[in-house]
Motif scaffolding. Sequence first.
Motif, PDB file in Angstrom:
ATOM      1  N   ARG A  67       1.021  -1.139   0.140  1.00 10.45           N
ATOM      2  CA  ARG A  67       0.111   0.030   0.066  1.00 10.45           C
ATOM      3  C   ARG A  67       0.695   1.292   0.062  1.00 10.45           C
ATOM      4  O   ARG A  67       0.587   2.281  -0.593  1.00 10.45           O
ATOM      5  CB  ARG A  67      -0.811   0.070   1.282  1.00 10.45           C
ATOM      6  CG  ARG A  67      -2.100  -1.201   1.183  1.00 10.45           C
ATOM      7  CD  ARG A  67      -2.610  -1.325   2.279  1.00 10.45           C
ATOM      8  NE  ARG A  67      -3.908  -2.261   2.334  1.00 10.45           N
ATOM      9  CZ  ARG A  67      -3.986  -3.356   1.792  1.00 10.45           C
ATOM     10  NH1 ARG A  67      -2.561  -3.993   1.918  1.00 10.45           N
ATOM     11  NH2 ARG A  67      -4.902  -4.354   1.823  1.00 10.45           N
ATOM     12  N   ARG A  71       0.757   3.815  -3.206  1.00 13.29           N
ATOM     13  CA  ARG A  71       0.516   5.249  -2.776  1.00 13.29           C
ATOM     14  C   ARG A  71       1.255   6.204  -3.315  1.00 13.29           C
ATOM     15  O   ARG A  71       1.259   7.260  -3.868  1.00 13.29           O
ATOM     16  CB  ARG A  71       0.257   5.394  -1.541  1.00 13.29           C
ATOM     17  CG  ARG A  71      -0.703   6.701  -1.088  1.00 13.29           C
ATOM     18  CD  ARG A  71      -2.054   6.996  -1.616  1.00 13.29           C
ATOM     19  NE  ARG A  71      -2.785   7.992  -1.131  1.00 13.29           N
ATOM     20  CZ  ARG A  71      -3.807   8.376  -1.226  1.00 13.29           C
ATOM     21  NH1 ARG A  71      -4.392   7.610  -2.578  1.00 13.29           N
ATOM     22  NH2 ARG A  71      -4.655   9.387  -0.994  1.00 13.29           N
ATOM     23  N   GLU A  74       1.710   6.424  -7.086  1.00  9.53           N
ATOM     24  CA  GLU A  74       0.782   7.146  -7.871  1.00  9.53           C
ATOM     25  C   GLU A  74       1.135   8.567  -7.738  1.00  9.53           C
ATOM     26  O   GLU A  74       1.001   9.326  -8.851  1.00  9.53           O
ATOM     27  CB  GLU A  74      -0.579   6.907  -7.140  1.00  9.53           C
ATOM     28  CG  GLU A  74      -1.226   5.332  -7.397  1.00  9.53           C
ATOM     29  CD  GLU A  74      -2.571   5.024  -6.439  1.00  9.53           C
ATOM     30  OE1 GLU A  74      -2.861   6.050  -5.785  1.00  9.53           O
ATOM     31  OE2 GLU A  74      -3.053   3.963  -6.859  1.00  9.53           O
ATOM     32  N   ARG A  75       1.333   9.233  -6.608  1.00 10.49           N
ATOM     33  CA  ARG A  75       1.662  10.432  -6.439  1.00 10.49           C
ATOM     34  C   ARG A  75       3.053  10.796  -7.321  1.00 10.49           C
ATOM     35  O   ARG A  75       3.034  12.040  -7.901  1.00 10.49           O
ATOM     36  CB  ARG A  75       1.785  10.854  -4.968  1.00 10.49           C
ATOM     37  CG  ARG A  75       0.684  10.462  -4.020  1.00 10.49           C
ATOM     38  CD  ARG A  75      -0.698  11.606  -4.260  1.00 10.49           C
ATOM     39  NE  ARG A  75      -1.399  11.097  -5.459  1.00 10.49           N
ATOM     40  CZ  ARG A  75      -2.212  10.245  -5.532  1.00 10.49           C
ATOM     41  NH1 ARG A  75      -2.429   9.442  -4.544  1.00 10.49           N
ATOM     42  NH2 ARG A  75      -2.922   9.990  -6.819  1.00 10.49           N
ATOM     43  N   ASP A 110      -6.707  14.956  -4.519  1.00  8.42           N
ATOM     44  CA  ASP A 110      -6.406  14.136  -3.346  1.00  8.42           C
ATOM     45  C   ASP A 110      -6.144  14.942  -1.899  1.00  8.42           C
ATOM     46  O   ASP A 110      -5.497  15.808  -1.964  1.00  8.42           O
ATOM     47  CB  ASP A 110      -5.189  13.366  -3.717  1.00  8.42           C
ATOM     48  CG  ASP A 110      -4.849  12.135  -2.954  1.00  8.42           C
ATOM     49  OD1 ASP A 110      -4.847  12.243  -1.699  1.00  8.42           O
ATOM     50  OD2 ASP A 110      -4.716  10.990  -3.459  1.00  8.42           O
ATOM     51  N   ASP A 112      -4.422  14.139   0.388  1.00  8.57           N
ATOM     52  CA  ASP A 112      -3.076  13.838   1.074  1.00  8.57           C
ATOM     53  C   ASP A 112      -2.166  15.014   0.695  1.00  8.57           C
ATOM     54  O   ASP A 112      -1.394  15.240   1.675  1.00  8.57           O
ATOM     55  CB  ASP A 112      -2.644  12.618   0.826  1.00  8.57           C
ATOM     56  CG  ASP A 112      -3.346  11.334   1.328  1.00  8.57           C
ATOM     57  OD1 ASP A 112      -4.000  11.680   2.172  1.00  8.57           O
ATOM     58  OD2 ASP A 112      -3.144  10.339   0.694  1.00  8.57           O
ATOM     59  N   TRP A 203      -1.304  10.468   6.245  1.00 11.83           N
ATOM     60  CA  TRP A 203      -1.917   9.348   5.316  1.00 11.83           C
ATOM     61  C   TRP A 203      -1.380   7.829   5.495  1.00 11.83           C
ATOM     62  O   TRP A 203      -1.999   6.957   5.475  1.00 11.83           O
ATOM     63  CB  TRP A 203      -1.859   9.633   3.739  1.00 11.83           C
ATOM     64  CG  TRP A 203      -0.496   9.715   3.237  1.00 11.83           C
ATOM     65  CD1 TRP A 203       0.303  10.721   3.011  1.00 11.83           C
ATOM     66  CD2 TRP A 203       0.122   8.665   2.680  1.00 11.83           C
ATOM     67  NE1 TRP A 203       1.471  10.307   2.654  1.00 11.83           N
ATOM     68  CE2 TRP A 203       1.458   8.941   2.340  1.00 11.83           C
ATOM     69  CE3 TRP A 203      -0.149   7.100   2.514  1.00 11.83           C
ATOM     70  CZ2 TRP A 203       2.188   8.024   1.705  1.00 11.83           C
ATOM     71  CZ3 TRP A 203       0.711   6.229   1.976  1.00 11.83           C
ATOM     72  CH2 TRP A 203       1.799   6.636   1.519  1.00 11.83           C
TER      73      TRP A 203
END
Length: 590
Positions: A67, A71, A74-75, A110, A112, A203
């Motif tokens: 995870r 994450r 992706e960012r 998003d 975050d 996050w």
Amino acid sequence: MPNLVELTFRRTWDRLSLGEQVAIVATLLCLVLVGAMTLVTAQVGSEQARLRAEAGMVSLAHGMSDRLEARMGERYREIANIAAMSPLAPIWESTPGDIRGLLEQLAESDSDYTWIGFAGADGTVIAATGGMLEGASVAERPWFVAGLSGPTVQDVHEAKLLAGLLEPLASGEPIRFVDVAAPVRDATGQVIGVLGAHMSWEWAARMRNNLVGFSGSQQGSDVWVLDRDGKALLGTDYGTQVLTPEQVASVQGAGQATVTDTAQGDLVGIVSSHAEANDYPGLGWMVLARRPIALAMAPANQLTMTIALIGLGCASLGVLGAIAMGRRLTRPFTDLADSIDSIGREPGASMVVRRHSSRDVYQLSLAVRSLLRRLGVAETAQEAAGREAELARQQLAEKTQRMGEDLNALQVLADTDPLTGLLNRRAFKVFGTDAINYFRRHRRDVGVLVIDIDYFKRVNDTFGHARGDDVIRAVGRAIEAEARTIDKVARFGGEEFVVLMRETELDGPAILGERIRSVIAGSLIGDDDHDPIHVTVSVGAALAIDDDRDIDDVIERADEALYEAKSRGRDCVVVAGAEGEVTEVVDQAA
């Protein structure tokens, strides 16, 4: 002295009857067997519990690691793609208001993102979300320096320039960020600035709390995130040196490790985090999952105690049975002795009858009868002996037949789940092993579905365990009805079912899993005496691959897909790929 002890023992032993001797020997044997069984069970149970706990810790660490990497990846790609989009190139050279509008839209995508800003080539912030730091210089910040050369991601650090501009955290902890940045170029390829984003480290804390909260089978577990040097980033005091340099090198070299923390009394699983794709460099994080040994070993200790108590109870019954059996075994000898003693003493007593309680008694009675015949006391008719022999043969045949029927019945009970009538885990393992061997010999696809009833605890809490059992039976019948005749359906325990598919196609598990999910989702479980209950199921599917060592590897990948289905909201089918990643999600509408 040894001779005196031996003599005393022999005299005492000789005074005992045969029945008493049998009872004493049986008692000692029962105690020895119970002790040996308890010791072996304790050792095997402890080892199995430890292995399961270690595997659970590694699996939990893998879950958090995957995870985190997903994450961050992706960012990282999002910022790099936006910085490189040619349609957006004119905006970077427009007014700060236009740039700020673009950044605000990106931040809204998003939650975050705490801060997103665009700094010119000299390091001056031209535009930023909320107008924060506009006009300030970030020329010496690591994300800006690295971002001038190419897309970059920076490790966790405390907020510096933004610390005074943001609201403090409710926990009182300092605000920490993970930075992602990428260069922005003009039409000629010249770097005109850097697009940077600060993501709040909160996050990761939320992700950790959710993962620990959902890992019900790993009660008491905790998850920590460490940097590449083995220092704590999340889970314990920030910056604490958790791993030694030797442990860090071992984990990074092997990819994962399990250790026992004797100081804390914990089992620890450590996973080295790697990037999911070549374009994301990763930060070399390590995820550490830990669980108290006492909790991990509790089931094995309870099982050992239960077996010991059952063994003692059985031993007690065995002693009573041995006493009764000893009396029964010696009775024919006593009766035979009385019968011999009556010859010549009582009128009409001229022959002893044959004794059939055991071969020894039978042979002794025959020897006495033979002796009496030789002495002329009596003569036994041959026809009577033949009838008695035939009777003994028939009795033996009937006993053998009954034993065979009892063994068959016991085999069925051993292979069947008592609640649903489906296969149990042990019986399923036999079919699974055969299927894997068949797959390797003939290259015919073998698939596995792992099916779990969603929110089953709510059913038990709301309607009671009796209705919960009705739901488990109904779901088991539905799965068995939708499966093919060559498929094997088993209940692994609780609300979890497993389907073994032989001779299937590549999309066979996904099709069958969706059919089962759809049928159960469209059904109501109940009768005239109870309100109907509606339940759904989540399904994880996987196909056997060459790297699978056994059927357990296929089940494990299907179980990881099931966990992904749970994470996606339940009531869906997820198909796992060769490395456990999700390759297909069957949507409910499909």
